[in-house]
Design a protein around this motif. Structure first.
Motif, PDB file in Angstrom:
ATOM      1  N   CYS A 113       0.810  -1.222   0.000  1.00 41.58           N
ATOM      2  CA  CYS A 113       0.000   0.000   0.000  1.00 41.58           C
ATOM      3  C   CYS A 113       0.844   1.272   0.000  1.00 41.58           C
TER       4      CYS A 113
ATOM      5  N   THR B 297       2.506   2.721   2.467  1.00 42.20           N
ATOM      6  CA  THR B 297       2.320   3.571   3.642  1.00 42.20           C
ATOM      7  C   THR B 297       3.646   3.821   4.355  1.00 42.20           C
ATOM      8  N   ARG B 298       3.714   4.945   5.054  1.00 40.35           N
ATOM      9  CA  ARG B 298       4.862   5.229   5.905  1.00 40.35           C
ATOM     10  C   ARG B 298       4.757   4.385   7.170  1.00 40.35           C
TER      11      ARG B 298
ATOM     12  N   GLU C  48       2.567   5.959   9.795  1.00 44.18           N
ATOM     13  CA  GLU C  48       1.143   5.850   9.511  1.00 44.18           C
ATOM     14  C   GLU C  48       0.635   4.447   9.809  1.00 44.18           C
ATOM     15  N   THR C  49       1.452   3.458   9.490  1.00 46.43           N
ATOM     16  CA  THR C  49       1.043   2.062   9.605  1.00 46.43           C
ATOM     17  C   THR C  49       0.874   1.636  11.056  1.00 46.43           C
TER      18      THR C  49
ATOM     19  N   LEU D 148      -6.081   6.013   6.709  1.00 48.57           N
ATOM     20  CA  LEU D 148      -4.903   6.498   7.416  1.00 48.57           C
ATOM     21  C   LEU D 148      -5.247   7.856   8.014  1.00 48.57           C
TER      22      LEU D 148
ATOM     23  N   THR E 231      -1.248  11.050   9.668  1.00 48.51           N
ATOM     24  CA  THR E 231      -0.305  11.074   8.554  1.00 48.51           C
ATOM     25  C   THR E 231       0.677  12.227   8.668  1.00 48.51           C
TER      26      THR E 231
ATOM     27  N   VAL F 201      -6.149   3.740   1.587  1.00 47.72           N
ATOM     28  CA  VAL F 201      -5.386   2.827   0.741  1.00 47.72           C
ATOM     29  C   VAL F 201      -6.200   1.546   0.571  1.00 47.72           C
TER      30      VAL F 201
ATOM     31  N   ARG G 144       8.345   1.750   1.093  1.00 50.00           N
ATOM     32  CA  ARG G 144       7.468   2.743   0.465  1.00 50.00           C
ATOM     33  C   ARG G 144       8.008   3.140  -0.902  1.00 50.00           C
TER      34      ARG G 144
END
Length: 319
Positions: free
Chosen positions: A149, A151-152, A155-156, A173, A176, A184, A254
């Motif tokens: 996805c 994502t950072r 964020e995850t 999310l 962020t 996502v 990412r």
């Protein structure tokens, strides 16, 4: 985190500035508070007794100290110049600080090959942690979200139970980098894995609970994930040099997602001018220029794309 205590004549105005920014959706972190505290100390050292800031003081504050990196100087000026803009709008006699150039970086993130991805996740799926038994079931999901996805990590690890829609396969999310809520979409295989993970863990969670937790029931820390990441690289037999200062970073997942997603869109016939904005929005970038580096990485890895879009690339990069 709690704010530091400010002691200069500007103390109250710094607090009001932070209130103003946070009410507008800006989330301040330790580095921001550190720079504002440093500015507060500077005011004391200058002996300021009223709300004013001269040109000479601005020049002095803008200078880089011997023990300060160019990147730190940039961050310091960037956050504090907004405070002076705030004071200026309030009608105080303060000189505005001009921007300084962003420090150039020669850093190149690591883009994982298909073989490396396979080796990494084989090692991850068999990983046993002596510290937390939950790692066995949550880490395979967490890392696959970052890869699949884009994502950072920050964020995850802050995904809440209420953010996961198991029917539509969408994750919201909420926390962020740019305070821009986004969504996502999980692939079929990731959704199947997420549903299995939910069957084992969600029954013990309420809507506002984090789904990836530590033994203390807080969300698992980014530093812990990074530490495990380097262990997995070792177990998988993937060399851990040549990327970041401390080896291949978690954030490289990412970059890997972005490069592969961009290539997939171009290979499927998507126009570059359409694909780039789509990717930029999906990644949650502040503007399209933040996504340029992914385009550069993609074309450097896949030369045929560079040849195909050579004219377009020249226009985008203004060569």
């Amino acid at each position: 985190m709690s704010r530091p205590i400010f002691n200069s004549v500007f103390a109250n105005h710094i607090s009001l500035f932070l209130d103003f920014r946070e009410n507008g959706g800006v989330k301040y972190m330790y580095p921001d508070f550190f720079h504002l505290k440093k500015l507060d100390v500077f005011f004391l050292q200058e002996g300021l007794t009223e709300i004013s800031f001269s040109r000479d003081q601005a020049i002095k504050w803008k200078q880089r100290s011997e023990d300060e990196s160019v990147a730190t100087q940039y961050d310091r000026i960037n956050i504090t110049k907004r405070f002076f803009e705030y004071l200026f709008i309030q009608g105080f006699p303060v000189v505005q600080i001009k921007d300084i150039k962003h420090p150039k970086s020669n850093f190149t993130p690591h883009i994982y090959t298909d073989e490396e991805i396979d080796k990494y996740f084989r090692a991850l799926d068999s990983y046993e942690s002596g510290k937390d038994r939950k790692h066995k079931i949550q880490l395979p999901v967490l890392f696959r979200i970052m890869l699949c996805c884009g994502t950072r990590i920050t964020e995850t690890i802050k995904i809440l139970r209420k953010d996961v829609d198991l029917d539509s396969g969408i994750i919201r999310l909420s926390e962020t980098k740019n305070s821009k809520q986004r969504y996502v979409v999980m692939s079929d295989s990731l959704l199947t894995l997420m549903r299995s993970f939910a069957d084992k863990t969600f029954y013990a969670l309420v809507d506002n609970d984090y789904i990836f937790t530590s033994v203390r029931q807080k969300y698992i820390s980014a530093s812990s994930v990074s530490e495990i990441h380097h262990k997995i690289l070792q177990y998988a037999g993937i060399p851990n040099k040549g990327s970041g200062r401390y080896g291949k970073r978690v954030h490289d997942w990412r970059h890997t997602f972005a490069v592969k997603a961009f290539k997939q869109m171009i290979d499927s016939g998507e126009d570059m001018y359409v694909a780039l904005p789509i990717l930029s929005v999906y990644l949650g970038h502040y503007n399209i220029y933040s996504t340029e580096r992914y385009l550069r990485l993609t074309t450097s890895m896949y030369p045929y794309l560079k040849e195909k879009f050579e004219k377009n690339l020249d226009e985008i990069f203004e060569k």
